[in-house]
Design a protein around this motif. Structure first.
Motif, PDB file in Angstrom:
ATOM      1  N   SER A 297       0.889  -9.427   3.470  1.00  0.00           N
ATOM      2  CA  SER A 297      -0.277 -10.023   4.132  1.00  0.00           C
ATOM      3  C   SER A 297       0.082 -11.299   4.883  1.00  0.00           C
TER       4      SER A 297
ATOM      5  N   VAL B 169      -1.174  -4.770   8.519  1.00  0.00           N
ATOM      6  CA  VAL B 169      -2.391  -4.616   7.720  1.00  0.00           C
ATOM      7  C   VAL B 169      -3.604  -4.489   8.645  1.00  0.00           C
TER       8      VAL B 169
ATOM      9  N   VAL C 231      -6.025  -1.219   9.283  1.00  0.00           N
ATOM     10  CA  VAL C 231      -7.482  -1.271   9.085  1.00  0.00           C
ATOM     11  C   VAL C 231      -8.189  -0.734  10.337  1.00  0.00           C
TER      12      VAL C 231
ATOM     13  N   VAL D 177      -8.861   0.975   2.871  1.00  0.00           N
ATOM     14  CA  VAL D 177      -7.470   0.567   3.102  1.00  0.00           C
ATOM     15  C   VAL D 177      -7.033  -0.465   2.067  1.00  0.00           C
TER      16      VAL D 177
ATOM     17  N   CYS E  55      -3.399  -2.695   0.834  1.00  0.00           N
ATOM     18  CA  CYS E  55      -2.056  -3.012   1.292  1.00  0.00           C
ATOM     19  C   CYS E  55      -1.238  -3.464   0.099  1.00  0.00           C
TER      20      CYS E  55
ATOM     21  N   ALA F  55      -4.814 -10.788   2.374  1.00  0.00           N
ATOM     22  CA  ALA F  55      -4.985  -9.332   2.550  1.00  0.00           C
ATOM     23  C   ALA F  55      -6.451  -8.996   2.803  1.00  0.00           C
TER      24      ALA F  55
ATOM     25  N   SER G 242      -8.293  -5.639   4.452  1.00  0.00           N
ATOM     26  CA  SER G 242      -7.895  -4.743   3.369  1.00  0.00           C
ATOM     27  C   SER G 242      -8.966  -4.780   2.279  1.00  0.00           C
TER      28      SER G 242
END
Ligand code: G3P
Length: 222
Positions: free
Chosen positions: A153, A160, A164, A176, A178, A191, A196
Motif C-alpha cells: 500500500s 492497489v 480497485v 478487493v 491487497c 490500503a 481496498s
C-alpha cells in the motif's frame, strides 16, 4: 465505508503450525471481538479441522483443487474442506499458482460447496481477469513484496488503486483485498484509503513475538 476484512494466511510458518495455529486463531478471535472487525485465518490444510473445532472464527483453506469425488490422489476436495470446518478458500496464491482453467475449476468447486472465495493475483490485468470469474474477493499481491516487510500500500499504491478501478468496471460485487508486506496500522490505513476493502497478510502477524499485540496495532488506525 464498511468494516474491513482481514485474512491471515499462516503459510507454513512454524509459529502457525499445529497447536500454534490454534493459539494464533484465539488471538485473532479476541481482537475481532474487541474491535468488531472480521478477522479470518488460513492455516495449513491439516490444521483446518483443529482450528475450526477449537476456535469460533472464520477458517479458510490455503488452496482448493477443482476436482470432484473419486479417483484424485493427493488433491484438496471442496467437500472435505467444508466438512473440516472451512468457510472459504484462497485460490491461486503466488506461492501456489494455478492455470486459468484450474482457477476456474477451483472457483466452481468452492461455490458448489458454499465456500467464500478469494482469488489471489499479481498485477492489475490478472486482477481484472480474476474479477471476471466472479469470486467474492480478489487479493492483489505483487510477488516481489510478499514477505518483504515493505507494504504494497506504500511501495506500489498504483497496483492497489488500479486493481480497485479495474474490478469496479468489471464486477462491482467483487471486493478487493491487497497484501504483501502489510503489518502496521499505517499500512492497513493506506490500503483502505486506496479503496481496498481489507488485507491478506501473513508474516507480520504470524511471526510476531506477540501476534495479539501485532493485530491490535494493525487495526489501530481503522
Ligand atoms: O497471503 C499473504 C501474503 O502472501 C503476504 O505475505 O508475509 O508479506 O504478509 P506477507
Amino acid at each position: 465505508m464498511s468494516s474491513p476484512f482481514i485474512l491471515l494466511n499462516y503459510k507454513t510458518y512454524l509459529q502457525g503450525t499445529g497447536q500454534g495455529a490454534v493459539e494464533i486463531a484465539k488471538a485473532c478471535k479476541e481482537v475481532s471481538e474487541e474491535s468488531g472487525i472480521e478477522i479470518a485465518v488460513a492455516p495449513q490444510l491439516p490444521d483446518i479441522y483443529r482450528v475450526a473445532s477449537e476456535v469460533e472464527i472464520p477458517v479458510f483453506s490455503q488452496h482448493l483443487d477443482g476436482i470432484g469425488a473419486g479417483s484424485f490422489t493427493g488433491h484438496v476436495f471442496g467437500k472435505a474442506i467444508k466438512e473440516a470446518g472451512a468457510v472459504g478458500t484462497l485460490i491461486n496464491h503466488s506461492e501456489r499458482r494455478l492455470t486459468l482453467a484450474e482457477i476456474e475449476a477451483s472457483l466452481k468447486s468452492a461455490k458448489e460447496f458454499g465456500l467464500r472465495t478469494v482469488i489471489c493475483t499479481n498485477n492489475v490485468p490478472t486482477t481484472a481477469a480474476a474479477a471476471a470469474l466472479g469470486p467474492d474477493y480478489v487479493a492483489i499481491e505483487p510477488p516481489e513484496l510478499i514477505g518483504s516487510g515493505i507494504p504494497v500500500s506504500k511501495a506500489d499504491p498504483e497496483v492497489v488503486s488500479g486493481s480497485v478501478k479495474a474490478v469496479a468496471k468489471i464486477d462491482p460485487a467483487v471486493k478487493v483485498l491487497c497484501g504483501a508486506g502489510i503489518s502496521k496500522g499505517e499500512d492497513l490505513r493506506a490500503a483502505l484509503d486506496l479503496g481496498s476493502q481489507g488485507v491478506l497478510l501473513a508474516s507480520g502477524i504470524v511471526k510476531a513475538a506477540d501476534p495479539k499485540a501485532a493485530l491490535e496495532e494493525l487495526i489501530s488506525l481503522v
